[in-house]
Design a protein around this motif. Structure first.
Motif, PDB file in Angstrom:
ATOM      1  N   GLY A 140       9.442  22.258  25.824  1.00 37.95           N
ATOM      2  CA  GLY A 140       9.999  20.979  25.392  1.00 37.95           C
ATOM      3  C   GLY A 140       9.080  19.772  25.470  1.00 37.95           C
ATOM      4  O   GLY A 140       9.563  18.638  25.585  1.00 37.95           O
ATOM      5  N   CYS A 141       7.770  19.973  25.415  1.00 37.29           N
ATOM      6  CA  CYS A 141       6.846  18.818  25.436  1.00 37.29           C
ATOM      7  C   CYS A 141       7.197  17.892  24.265  1.00 37.29           C
ATOM      8  O   CYS A 141       7.352  18.341  23.131  1.00 37.29           O
ATOM      9  N   THR A 142       7.314  16.599  24.561  1.00 39.13           N
ATOM     10  CA  THR A 142       7.936  15.691  23.596  1.00 39.13           C
ATOM     11  C   THR A 142       7.036  15.321  22.420  1.00 39.13           C
ATOM     12  O   THR A 142       7.499  14.753  21.443  1.00 39.13           O
ATOM     13  N   PHE A 143       5.744  15.650  22.512  1.00 40.69           N
ATOM     14  CA  PHE A 143       4.790  15.298  21.449  1.00 40.69           C
ATOM     15  C   PHE A 143       4.366  16.525  20.647  1.00 40.69           C
ATOM     16  O   PHE A 143       3.473  16.451  19.807  1.00 40.69           O
ATOM     17  N   CYS A 144       4.998  17.681  20.906  1.00 41.59           N
ATOM     18  CA  CYS A 144       4.517  18.953  20.361  1.00 41.59           C
ATOM     19  C   CYS A 144       5.459  19.488  19.293  1.00 41.59           C
ATOM     20  O   CYS A 144       6.681  19.527  19.489  1.00 41.59           O
ATOM     21  N   ALA A 145       4.880  19.911  18.168  1.00 43.62           N
ATOM     22  CA  ALA A 145       5.694  20.401  17.039  1.00 43.62           C
ATOM     23  C   ALA A 145       6.382  21.726  17.363  1.00 43.62           C
ATOM     24  O   ALA A 145       7.491  21.977  16.888  1.00 43.62           O
ATOM     25  N   THR A 146       5.747  22.560  18.161  1.00 45.20           N
ATOM     26  CA  THR A 146       6.353  23.864  18.476  1.00 45.20           C
ATOM     27  C   THR A 146       7.644  23.691  19.262  1.00 45.20           C
ATOM     28  O   THR A 146       8.583  24.480  19.134  1.00 45.20           O
ATOM     29  N   ALA A 147       7.686  22.651  20.096  1.00 46.58           N
ATOM     30  CA  ALA A 147       8.850  22.449  20.968  1.00 46.58           C
ATOM     31  C   ALA A 147      10.128  22.220  20.158  1.00 46.58           C
ATOM     32  O   ALA A 147      11.232  22.516  20.630  1.00 46.58           O
ATOM     33  N   SER A 262       6.411  13.632  33.420  1.00 45.76           N
ATOM     34  CA  SER A 262       7.712  14.277  33.207  1.00 45.76           C
ATOM     35  C   SER A 262       8.316  13.897  31.854  1.00 45.76           C
ATOM     36  O   SER A 262       9.082  14.661  31.274  1.00 45.76           O
ATOM     37  N   LYS A 263       7.964  12.705  31.363  1.00 43.33           N
ATOM     38  CA  LYS A 263       8.477  12.279  30.049  1.00 43.33           C
ATOM     39  C   LYS A 263       7.777  13.036  28.920  1.00 43.33           C
ATOM     40  O   LYS A 263       8.334  13.215  27.843  1.00 43.33           O
ATOM     41  N   LEU A 264       6.546  13.427  29.161  1.00 39.64           N
ATOM     42  CA  LEU A 264       5.770  14.106  28.120  1.00 39.64           C
ATOM     43  C   LEU A 264       5.891  15.619  28.232  1.00 39.64           C
ATOM     44  O   LEU A 264       5.985  16.332  27.235  1.00 39.64           O
ATOM     45  N   VAL A 265       5.841  16.114  29.473  1.00 42.76           N
ATOM     46  CA  VAL A 265       5.841  17.553  29.752  1.00 42.76           C
ATOM     47  C   VAL A 265       6.997  17.828  30.729  1.00 42.76           C
ATOM     48  O   VAL A 265       6.832  17.748  31.944  1.00 42.76           O
ATOM     49  N   PRO A 266       8.201  18.113  30.214  1.00 38.10           N
ATOM     50  CA  PRO A 266       9.381  18.217  31.084  1.00 38.10           C
ATOM     51  C   PRO A 266       9.237  19.175  32.282  1.00 38.10           C
ATOM     52  O   PRO A 266       9.796  18.877  33.344  1.00 38.10           O
ATOM     53  N   PRO A 267       8.526  20.305  32.187  1.00 41.13           N
ATOM     54  CA  PRO A 267       8.405  21.162  33.384  1.00 41.13           C
ATOM     55  C   PRO A 267       7.803  20.443  34.586  1.00 41.13           C
ATOM     56  O   PRO A 267       7.874  20.931  35.713  1.00 41.13           O
ATOM     57  N   SER A 268       7.233  19.259  34.350  1.00 40.68           N
ATOM     58  CA  SER A 268       6.642  18.497  35.449  1.00 40.68           C
ATOM     59  C   SER A 268       7.694  18.035  36.457  1.00 40.68           C
ATOM     60  O   SER A 268       7.373  17.720  37.595  1.00 40.68           O
ATOM     61  N   ARG A 269       8.972  17.993  36.033  1.00 46.12           N
ATOM     62  CA  ARG A 269      10.034  17.624  36.978  1.00 46.12           C
ATOM     63  C   ARG A 269      10.147  18.677  38.063  1.00 46.12           C
ATOM     64  O   ARG A 269      10.393  18.378  39.219  1.00 46.12           O
ATOM     65  N   ARG A 270       9.982  19.925  37.657  1.00 45.04           N
ATOM     66  CA  ARG A 270      10.093  21.032  38.616  1.00 45.04           C
ATOM     67  C   ARG A 270       8.771  21.268  39.345  1.00 45.04           C
ATOM     68  O   ARG A 270       8.756  21.634  40.516  1.00 45.04           O
ATOM     69  N   ASN A 323     -10.805  17.622  28.917  1.00 42.07           N
ATOM     70  CA  ASN A 323     -10.903  17.695  27.475  1.00 42.07           C
ATOM     71  C   ASN A 323      -9.932  16.682  26.892  1.00 42.07           C
ATOM     72  O   ASN A 323      -8.707  16.863  26.993  1.00 42.07           O
ATOM     73  N   LEU A 324     -10.457  15.596  26.348  1.00 39.60           N
ATOM     74  CA  LEU A 324      -9.585  14.586  25.734  1.00 39.60           C
ATOM     75  C   LEU A 324      -9.308  15.008  24.300  1.00 39.60           C
ATOM     76  O   LEU A 324     -10.230  15.301  23.531  1.00 39.60           O
ATOM     77  N   ILE A 325      -8.024  15.071  23.961  1.00 43.12           N
ATOM     78  CA  ILE A 325      -7.625  15.548  22.635  1.00 43.12           C
ATOM     79  C   ILE A 325      -6.974  14.402  21.888  1.00 43.12           C
ATOM     80  O   ILE A 325      -5.943  13.892  22.336  1.00 43.12           O
ATOM     81  N   PRO A 326      -7.572  13.971  20.767  1.00 38.63           N
ATOM     82  CA  PRO A 326      -6.843  12.972  19.976  1.00 38.63           C
ATOM     83  C   PRO A 326      -5.543  13.603  19.495  1.00 38.63           C
ATOM     84  O   PRO A 326      -5.559  14.721  18.982  1.00 38.63           O
ATOM     85  N   LEU A 327      -4.420  12.961  19.692  1.00 39.56           N
ATOM     86  CA  LEU A 327      -3.112  13.539  19.341  1.00 39.56           C
ATOM     87  C   LEU A 327      -3.071  13.923  17.870  1.00 39.56           C
ATOM     88  O   LEU A 327      -3.544  13.183  17.006  1.00 39.56           O
ATOM     89  N   ASN A 328      -2.524  15.101  17.592  1.00 46.56           N
ATOM     90  CA  ASN A 328      -2.232  15.484  16.217  1.00 46.56           C
ATOM     91  C   ASN A 328      -0.906  14.846  15.870  1.00 46.56           C
ATOM     92  O   ASN A 328       0.118  15.215  16.448  1.00 46.56           O
ATOM     93  N   PRO A 329      -0.900  13.878  14.954  1.00 45.41           N
ATOM     94  CA  PRO A 329       0.391  13.224  14.672  1.00 45.41           C
ATOM     95  C   PRO A 329       1.362  14.216  14.050  1.00 45.41           C
ATOM     96  O   PRO A 329       0.983  14.991  13.173  1.00 45.41           O
ATOM     97  N   ILE A 330       2.601  14.243  14.499  1.00 47.26           N
ATOM     98  CA  ILE A 330       3.603  15.100  13.862  1.00 47.26           C
ATOM     99  C   ILE A 330       4.677  14.211  13.244  1.00 47.26           C
ATOM    100  O   ILE A 330       4.962  13.132  13.750  1.00 47.26           O
ATOM    101  N   PRO A 331       5.270  14.662  12.126  1.00 47.00           N
ATOM    102  CA  PRO A 331       6.200  13.805  11.397  1.00 47.00           C
ATOM    103  C   PRO A 331       7.361  13.338  12.287  1.00 47.00           C
ATOM    104  O   PRO A 331       7.831  14.086  13.142  1.00 47.00           O
ATOM    105  N   ASP A 332       7.803  12.112  12.069  1.00 46.27           N
ATOM    106  CA  ASP A 332       8.959  11.523  12.778  1.00 46.27           C
ATOM    107  C   ASP A 332       8.774  11.430  14.287  1.00 46.27           C
ATOM    108  O   ASP A 332       9.753  11.359  15.030  1.00 46.27           O
ATOM    109  N   SER A 333       7.528  11.456  14.749  1.00 46.42           N
ATOM    110  CA  SER A 333       7.313  11.401  16.191  1.00 46.42           C
ATOM    111  C   SER A 333       7.050   9.965  16.618  1.00 46.42           C
ATOM    112  O   SER A 333       6.412   9.203  15.905  1.00 46.42           O
ATOM    113  N   PRO A 334       7.559   9.563  17.800  1.00 51.58           N
ATOM    114  CA  PRO A 334       7.263   8.215  18.289  1.00 51.58           C
ATOM    115  C   PRO A 334       5.816   8.097  18.771  1.00 51.58           C
ATOM    116  O   PRO A 334       5.345   6.988  19.008  1.00 51.58           O
ATOM    117  N   PHE A 335       5.126   9.220  18.921  1.00 51.06           N
ATOM    118  CA  PHE A 335       3.770   9.178  19.479  1.00 51.06           C
ATOM    119  C   PHE A 335       2.712   9.111  18.387  1.00 51.06           C
ATOM    120  O   PHE A 335       2.776   9.837  17.405  1.00 51.06           O
TER     121      PHE A 335
END
Ligand code: SAH
Length: 380
Positions: A140-147, A262-270, A323-335
């Motif tokens: 469920g990563c909030t910036f990832c298309a696969t999620a 935790s907002k970006l990578v939800p498993p971080s809560r656990r 490794n700094l990764i420039p974000l791959n923009p995904i459609p309709d994403s706030p990021f």
């Protein structure tokens, strides 16, 4: 384009994939063939060990596509295998080459209709393959298309290996399309488990695949040429430290503090950042291997100089590379991706603090080669 299932899950007409077989299972499959030699009492005589080695050689060294190619096997054995098993459980349904001719992205369909992606990237000396470990992903990563679609299912070990063999066949045969900027025959030199899915959420099958890809009688790639990337499932990082293979570990960090992460990578809560970094320290103490931290830079979210300083604080004394990764923009994403200038600013702060840092070059954006995007494009 809609994905149409080729066959229903559990359909008996799906032939068994030999890529899912260990050498022992392969032996059992061959011995169970009706054409197998029978003793006087009707029991299978047992195929000689060299036959199994020959079949493995055809699969993992000569990258055979079909049993017809296995010319040193008796015809009856080839026919028997062809009738009941397969070497190609993945069907390529979409193939796209980038304009520069250096990136090939393939969308594969599996026998139950699920789809996964893999990407081949050509560099000066490396031919790096990015493969998937699951259809979809549960993290469920909030910036990832696969999620977006959630987890569909785990890939089998054979389906993971099949992605590699598909590209090994392609690279070994100059006649095979599509055209790329590469002199063939050549081979896969590096594999990264950075496609769809969380490899540590499919731990058993991923490691069965890694063992087959590194085994001398398998694909025989050096473990150091394989990288496993994870959101940071701590118990599995500890487990990987005990595998005894020099596979590289990459951790998708993306933020130095747990509120933001935790907002970006939800498993971080656990599995909070500090516990995660402690597990990485344990991993390094055990394996002596440098760990990579991936950090996708998102404008106004995780790219401030203050966060770069916090990150440098957190990583002090850890044998690591960022490794700094420039974000791959995904459609309709706030990021949105960080600008090149701010990316460099972030990198410079880490470098000034003595943290080994590189900015990953973006590849294949125009062919949707990032992070679950081809599958989503194909489904719309
Ligand atoms: N689940 C694993 C591996 C697959 S993702 C993991 O999370 O590490 C591989 C990398 O791509 C991860 O670092 C992931 O955070 C990153 N990623 C996902 N979506 C992205 C995007 N839109 N832009 C840039 N990187 C992304």
């Amino acid at each position: 384009m809609k994905t149409i299932p080729l066959t229903l899950p559990g359909d008996a007409s799906i032939s068994r994939s030999l890529l899912d077989c260990s050498p022992q299972e392969l032996t059992d499959v061959v011995n169970a063939l009706p054409a197998g030699k029978k003793r006087a009492n009707g029991k299978a005589a047992g195929v000689p060990a060299y036959r199994i080695r020959q079949i493995q050689e055809w699969i993992y060294k000569k990258y055979a596509r079909s049993f017809d190619e296995m010319t040193n096997l008796p015809q009856a054995l080839r026919d028997g295998l062809a009738a009941t098993t397969t070497l190609t459980p993945l069907k390529p349904v979409t193939q796209r080459v980038s304009k520069a001719g250096d990136t090939l992205k393939v969308l594969f369909q599996m026998p139950d209709g699920e789809t996964v992606e893999a990407v081949l990237m050509l560099y000066n000396r490396r031919r790096t393959l990015c493969i998937s470990s699951q259809a979809g992903c549960a993290m469920g990563c909030t910036f990832c298309a696969t999620a977006l679609g959630g987890l569909r299912r785990n890939l089998t070990a054979g389906e993971i290996v099949a992605q590699v063999l598909f590209f090994a066949r392609y690279l070994s045969d100059a006649a095979e399309g599509p055209k790329m900027r590469v002199k063939r025959p050549t081979t896969v030199t590096n594999i990264v488990l950075m496609g769809m899915g969380e490899p540590m959420h499919n731990y058993k099958n991923v490691w069965t695949a890694i063992r087959r890809l590194t085994a001398a009688d398998g694909f025989a790639l050096g473990a150091r040429h394989i990288t496993l990337s994870t959101v940071g499932l701590i118990p599995m990082i500890d487990r990987m430290a005990d595998e005894g293979l020099q596979v590289n570990l990459a951790v998708s960090l993306h933020a130095p503090n747990n509120d933001l992460r935790s907002k970006l990578v939800p498993p971080s809560r656990r599995y909070p950042v500090d516990d995660l970094l402690a597990s990485v320290r344990r991993y390094i103490a055990k394996t002596n291997r440098r760990v990579t931290f991936e950090y996708a830079l998102m404008r106004g979210t995780n790219d401030s100089p203050a966060l770069a300083e916090d990150l440098a604080d957190k990583l002090q004394g850890i044998l690591c590379h960022v490794n700094l990764i420039p974000l791959n923009p995904i459609p309709d994403s706030p990021f949105q991706p960080t600008s090149d200038k701010d990316t460099q600013r972030f990198a410079n702060i880490l470098l000034a603090r003595g943290i080994s840092t590189t900015v990953r070059i973006r590849r294949g954006i125009e062919i949707d080669a990032g992070c679950g995007q081809l599958r989503n494009a194909a489904a719309s």
